[in-house]
Design a protein around this motif. Structure first.
Motif, PDB file in Angstrom:
ATOM      1  N   HIS A 175       0.855  -1.171   0.000  1.00 23.85           N
ATOM      2  CA  HIS A 175       0.000   0.000   0.000  1.00 23.85           C
ATOM      3  C   HIS A 175       0.906   1.241   0.000  1.00 23.85           C
ATOM      4  CE1 HIS A 175      -3.859  -1.952   0.634  1.00 23.85           C
ATOM      5  NE2 HIS A 175      -3.318  -2.712   1.563  1.00 23.85           N
ATOM      6  N   PRO A 176       0.516   2.288  -0.688  1.00 22.28           N
ATOM      7  CA  PRO A 176       1.380   3.473  -0.728  1.00 22.28           C
ATOM      8  C   PRO A 176       1.524   4.111   0.646  1.00 22.28           C
ATOM      9  CG  PRO A 176      -0.778   3.975  -1.648  1.00 22.28           C
ATOM     10  CD  PRO A 176      -0.747   2.496  -1.425  1.00 22.28           C
ATOM     11  N   ASP A 177       2.667   4.766   0.860  1.00 20.13           N
ATOM     12  CA  ASP A 177       2.810   5.501   2.117  1.00 20.13           C
ATOM     13  C   ASP A 177       1.926   6.760   2.070  1.00 20.13           C
ATOM     14  OD1 ASP A 177       4.173   7.480   0.635  1.00 20.13           O
ATOM     15  OD2 ASP A 177       6.130   6.651   1.126  1.00 20.13           O
ATOM     16  N   PHE A 178       1.875   7.465   3.177  1.00 13.56           N
ATOM     17  CA  PHE A 178       0.949   8.596   3.307  1.00 13.56           C
ATOM     18  C   PHE A 178       1.150   9.642   2.213  1.00 13.56           C
ATOM     19  CE2 PHE A 178       0.230  12.896   5.079  1.00 13.56           C
ATOM     20  CZ  PHE A 178      -1.149  12.844   5.251  1.00 13.56           C
ATOM     21  N   ASP A 179       2.396  10.092   2.022  1.00  9.04           N
ATOM     22  CA  ASP A 179       2.665  11.166   1.060  1.00  9.04           C
ATOM     23  C   ASP A 179       2.313  10.745  -0.362  1.00  9.04           C
ATOM     24  OD1 ASP A 179       3.552  12.942   3.000  1.00  9.04           O
ATOM     25  OD2 ASP A 179       5.627  12.245   2.879  1.00  9.04           O
ATOM     26  N   ARG A 180       2.633   9.495  -0.716  1.00 12.82           N
ATOM     27  CA  ARG A 180       2.356   9.043  -2.084  1.00 12.82           C
ATOM     28  C   ARG A 180       0.853   8.856  -2.288  1.00 12.82           C
ATOM     29  NH1 ARG A 180       3.076   4.076  -4.941  1.00 12.82           N
ATOM     30  NH2 ARG A 180       3.856   3.067  -3.060  1.00 12.82           N
ATOM     31  N   GLU A 181       0.145   8.435  -1.241  1.00  7.47           N
ATOM     32  CA  GLU A 181      -1.304   8.289  -1.395  1.00  7.47           C
ATOM     33  C   GLU A 181      -1.972   9.648  -1.567  1.00  7.47           C
ATOM     34  OE1 GLU A 181      -4.686   5.244  -0.368  1.00  7.47           O
ATOM     35  OE2 GLU A 181      -3.031   5.335   1.047  1.00  7.47           O
ATOM     36  N   VAL A 182      -1.466  10.665  -0.877  1.00  8.13           N
ATOM     37  CA  VAL A 182      -1.990  12.020  -1.082  1.00  8.13           C
ATOM     38  C   VAL A 182      -1.790  12.436  -2.539  1.00  8.13           C
ATOM     39  CG1 VAL A 182      -1.676  14.462  -0.505  1.00  8.13           C
ATOM     40  CG2 VAL A 182      -1.657  12.738   1.318  1.00  8.13           C
ATOM     41  N   MET A 183      -0.612  12.164  -3.068  1.00  6.50           N
ATOM     42  CA  MET A 183      -0.328  12.512  -4.465  1.00  6.50           C
ATOM     43  C   MET A 183      -1.234  11.743  -5.428  1.00  6.50           C
ATOM     44  SD  MET A 183       3.845  12.568  -4.238  1.00  6.50           S
ATOM     45  CE  MET A 183       4.049  12.779  -6.009  1.00  6.50           C
ATOM     46  N   VAL A 195      -8.187  12.607  -8.457  1.00  7.57           N
ATOM     47  CA  VAL A 195      -9.367  13.403  -8.102  1.00  7.57           C
ATOM     48  C   VAL A 195      -8.917  14.859  -7.954  1.00  7.57           C
ATOM     49  CG1 VAL A 195     -11.427  13.456  -6.647  1.00  7.57           C
ATOM     50  CG2 VAL A 195     -10.039  11.376  -6.725  1.00  7.57           C
ATOM     51  N   PRO A 196      -8.615  15.525  -9.060  1.00  7.33           N
ATOM     52  CA  PRO A 196      -8.011  16.870  -8.999  1.00  7.33           C
ATOM     53  C   PRO A 196      -8.889  17.922  -8.338  1.00  7.33           C
ATOM     54  CG  PRO A 196      -8.650  16.306 -11.256  1.00  7.33           C
ATOM     55  CD  PRO A 196      -8.783  15.062 -10.447  1.00  7.33           C
ATOM     56  N   GLU A 197     -10.206  17.681  -8.265  1.00 11.65           N
ATOM     57  CA  GLU A 197     -11.079  18.681  -7.646  1.00 11.65           C
ATOM     58  C   GLU A 197     -10.956  18.699  -6.125  1.00 11.65           C
ATOM     59  OE1 GLU A 197     -13.720  15.021  -8.535  1.00 11.65           O
ATOM     60  OE2 GLU A 197     -12.034  16.106  -9.432  1.00 11.65           O
ATOM     61  N   VAL A 198     -10.309  17.685  -5.563  1.00  7.69           N
ATOM     62  CA  VAL A 198     -10.113  17.621  -4.114  1.00  7.69           C
ATOM     63  C   VAL A 198      -8.901  18.464  -3.727  1.00  7.69           C
ATOM     64  CG1 VAL A 198      -9.479  16.095  -2.200  1.00  7.69           C
ATOM     65  CG2 VAL A 198     -11.193  15.357  -3.865  1.00  7.69           C
ATOM     66  N   THR A 199      -9.050  19.296  -2.706  1.00  5.12           N
ATOM     67  CA  THR A 199      -7.934  20.138  -2.268  1.00  5.12           C
ATOM     68  C   THR A 199      -6.875  19.297  -1.571  1.00  5.12           C
ATOM     69  OG1 THR A 199      -8.908  20.590  -0.104  1.00  5.12           O
ATOM     70  CG2 THR A 199      -9.510  22.077  -1.924  1.00  5.12           C
ATOM     71  N   GLU A 200      -5.666  19.830  -1.502  1.00  5.61           N
ATOM     72  CA  GLU A 200      -4.586  19.079  -0.853  1.00  5.61           C
ATOM     73  C   GLU A 200      -4.863  18.824   0.628  1.00  5.61           C
ATOM     74  OE1 GLU A 200       0.265  19.086  -0.254  1.00  5.61           O
ATOM     75  OE2 GLU A 200      -0.682  20.581  -1.545  1.00  5.61           O
ATOM     76  N   PRO A 201      -5.348  19.818   1.398  1.00  5.52           N
ATOM     77  CA  PRO A 201      -5.652  19.536   2.805  1.00  5.52           C
ATOM     78  C   PRO A 201      -6.677  18.414   2.979  1.00  5.52           C
ATOM     79  CG  PRO A 201      -5.570  21.899   2.436  1.00  5.52           C
ATOM     80  CD  PRO A 201      -5.520  21.256   1.082  1.00  5.52           C
ATOM     81  N   PHE A 202      -7.702  18.413   2.114  1.00  6.05           N
ATOM     82  CA  PHE A 202      -8.717  17.366   2.235  1.00  6.05           C
ATOM     83  C   PHE A 202      -8.172  16.015   1.767  1.00  6.05           C
ATOM     84  CE2 PHE A 202     -12.916  15.407   1.034  1.00  6.05           C
ATOM     85  CZ  PHE A 202     -13.350  15.260   2.346  1.00  6.05           C
ATOM     86  N   ALA A 203      -7.321  16.026   0.736  1.00  5.83           N
ATOM     87  CA  ALA A 203      -6.684  14.781   0.288  1.00  5.83           C
ATOM     88  C   ALA A 203      -5.835  14.191   1.407  1.00  5.83           C
ATOM     89  CB  ALA A 203      -5.833  15.044  -0.952  1.00  5.83           C
ATOM     90  N   LYS A 204      -5.204  15.037   2.181  1.00  7.11           N
ATOM     91  CA  LYS A 204      -4.409  14.560   3.320  1.00  7.11           C
ATOM     92  C   LYS A 204      -5.305  13.927   4.383  1.00  7.11           C
ATOM     93  CE  LYS A 204      -0.406  17.659   2.986  1.00  7.11           C
ATOM     94  NZ  LYS A 204       0.373  18.723   3.653  1.00  7.11           N
ATOM     95  N   GLN A 205      -6.472  14.528   4.613  1.00  5.98           N
ATOM     96  CA  GLN A 205      -7.400  13.949   5.591  1.00  5.98           C
ATOM     97  C   GLN A 205      -7.872  12.560   5.130  1.00  5.98           C
ATOM     98  OE1 GLN A 205     -10.641  16.499   6.789  1.00  5.98           O
ATOM     99  NE2 GLN A 205      -9.336  18.330   6.867  1.00  5.98           N
ATOM    100  N   VAL A 206      -8.203  12.460   3.859  1.00  5.39           N
ATOM    101  CA  VAL A 206      -8.661  11.174   3.314  1.00  5.39           C
ATOM    102  C   VAL A 206      -7.562  10.124   3.430  1.00  5.39           C
ATOM    103  CG1 VAL A 206      -9.364   9.977   1.203  1.00  5.39           C
ATOM    104  CG2 VAL A 206     -10.337  12.221   1.743  1.00  5.39           C
ATOM    105  N   ALA A 207      -6.347  10.475   3.001  1.00  3.71           N
ATOM    106  CA  ALA A 207      -5.228   9.527   3.050  1.00  3.71           C
ATOM    107  C   ALA A 207      -4.917   9.120   4.492  1.00  3.71           C
ATOM    108  CB  ALA A 207      -3.994  10.141   2.389  1.00  3.71           C
ATOM    109  N   ALA A 208      -4.982  10.070   5.412  1.00  3.02           N
ATOM    110  CA  ALA A 208      -4.701   9.772   6.818  1.00  3.02           C
ATOM    111  C   ALA A 208      -5.767   8.863   7.407  1.00  3.02           C
ATOM    112  CB  ALA A 208      -4.601  11.066   7.611  1.00  3.02           C
ATOM    113  N   ALA A 209      -7.026   9.087   7.040  1.00  3.71           N
ATOM    114  CA  ALA A 209      -8.110   8.233   7.543  1.00  3.71           C
ATOM    115  C   ALA A 209      -7.979   6.816   6.993  1.00  3.71           C
ATOM    116  CB  ALA A 209      -9.466   8.833   7.167  1.00  3.71           C
ATOM    117  N   VAL A 210      -7.646   6.703   5.708  1.00  2.00           N
ATOM    118  CA  VAL A 210      -7.460   5.382   5.104  1.00  2.00           C
ATOM    119  C   VAL A 210      -6.290   4.666   5.773  1.00  2.00           C
ATOM    120  CG1 VAL A 210      -6.864   4.144   2.981  1.00  2.00           C
ATOM    121  CG2 VAL A 210      -8.458   6.064   2.886  1.00  2.00           C
ATOM    122  N   GLU A 211      -5.237   5.401   6.057  1.00  2.00           N
ATOM    123  CA  GLU A 211      -4.075   4.826   6.741  1.00  2.00           C
ATOM    124  C   GLU A 211      -4.482   4.237   8.086  1.00  2.00           C
ATOM    125  OE1 GLU A 211       0.329   6.543   7.033  1.00  2.00           O
ATOM    126  OE2 GLU A 211      -1.024   7.551   8.423  1.00  2.00           O
TER     127      GLU A 211
END
Length: 305
Positions: A205-213, A219-235
């Motif tokens: 599974h990708p690490d946190f930073d790569r999953e955010v990327m 999903v380009p319409e998602v902002t970076e802060p929200f992408a970080k929240q999603v990736a962190a929750a999945v983690e």
């Protein structure tokens, strides 16, 4: 990258990234070695980590065909290799009888007409070794762990010679061996002989930073802060003892679903109403709820910064 093979692992990684697949350094190196050494690549890992997508993206990257063999329990060699088009053979035979040709030629000549290459239906394995394009196709043998031992033994022989003989027609040999990617979800152990024939890479599974990327890329319409929240929750969810932890595909699906709902920040109500996009088994959903979604989100939001 085009039809030219890459010269470095970095070229592989960049070529895949240009098409939206963000590969790790280890995967990029394994792909490069597979291409440069002409060896099949055996990709193993949990469902949803992007094994199949590697082959799809690589074929686009190299501007070549993707030939996919989906394995399943009871897969027959003829279904993977070739079969005869009995309907066309029967029509040819009836036409020969109706026109009187059948009585004018001997039985052997008539059989040669019926068992001719034009009546041969090439399945994925035969397609892959009989293509004559300048750039060989990418042959994806997907979920080999679902096939049985007999098919696995046949595949090992085929990957050794890239040649097969059809008694009625003759021998087909690859002028250039296909680029072979074999995937497994490890539902059973694949025999060592097949793995020794291949290069091997475990897809994590990708690490946190790569999953955010990855989320931002898909999903380009998602902002970076929200992408970080999603990736962190999945983690955090992956750290639970689930039957099927969510893969990258589920992370993307969840981000798309959240974006469609107009969510700007994760909260308990939002996660409860959308967890079906992330966790696909009822038992896992219950485990997630029993673990405590507020506590999970607190850790995720702290991780996201």
């Amino acid at each position: 990258m085009g039809s030219d093979l890459p010269n470095t692992p970095e070229e592989v990684i960049k070529g895949l990234a240009d098409l939206g697949y963000l590969a790790s350094q280890g995967l990029g190196t394994s792909l490069f070695l597979s291409l440069s050494l002409g060896r099949p690549l055996f990709l193993e890992g949990d469902p949803g980590v992007g094994k199949t997508e590697v082959a799809k993206t690589l074929s686009k990257c190299l501007d070549t065909d993707l030939i996919r063999l989906q394995c399943y329990e009871g897969l027959d060699i003829s279904q993977a290799l070739y079969e005869w088009d009995y309907t066309k053979q029967l029509l040819h035979l009836r036409t020969a009888e109706a026109t009187g040709r059948a009585s004018q030629i001997n039985e052997r000549d008539l059989a040669d007409e019926i068992y001719n290459e034009r009546f041969l239906v090439k399945r994925p394995l035969l397609q892959a070794i009989s293509q004559s394009s300048q750039t060989p196709p990418v042959l994806l043998i997907d979920e080999i762990d679902r096939a049985d031992d007999e098919f696995e033994a046949f595949l090992l022989e085929l990957l050794s010679e890239y040649s097969v003989t059809i008694p009625e027609v003759g021998t087909f040999s690859a002028s250039k061996p296909p680029i072979v990617i074999v995937t497994s979800n490890r539902t059973r152990d694949v025999h060592d002989a097949l793995k020794r024939r291949c290069l091997y890479h475990w897809v994590e599974h990708p690490d946190f930073d790569r999953e955010v990327m990855i989320i931002r890329s898909r999903v380009p319409e998602v902002t970076e802060p929200f992408a970080k929240q999603v990736a962190a929750a999945v983690e955090q969810v992956r750290q639970l003892d689930l039957y099927k932890p969510p893969g990258v595909a589920e992370s993307i699906d969840w981000a798309i679903a959240l974006g469609r709902l107009g969510s700007l920040s994760l909260d308990e109500a939002t996660m409860l109403s959308t967890m079906g996009a992330l966790v696909k088994y009822r038992e896992d959903q219950m485990r997630l709820q029993n673990h405590g979604i507020p506590e999970l989100l607190e850790k995720a939001l702290a991780r996201a910064g």
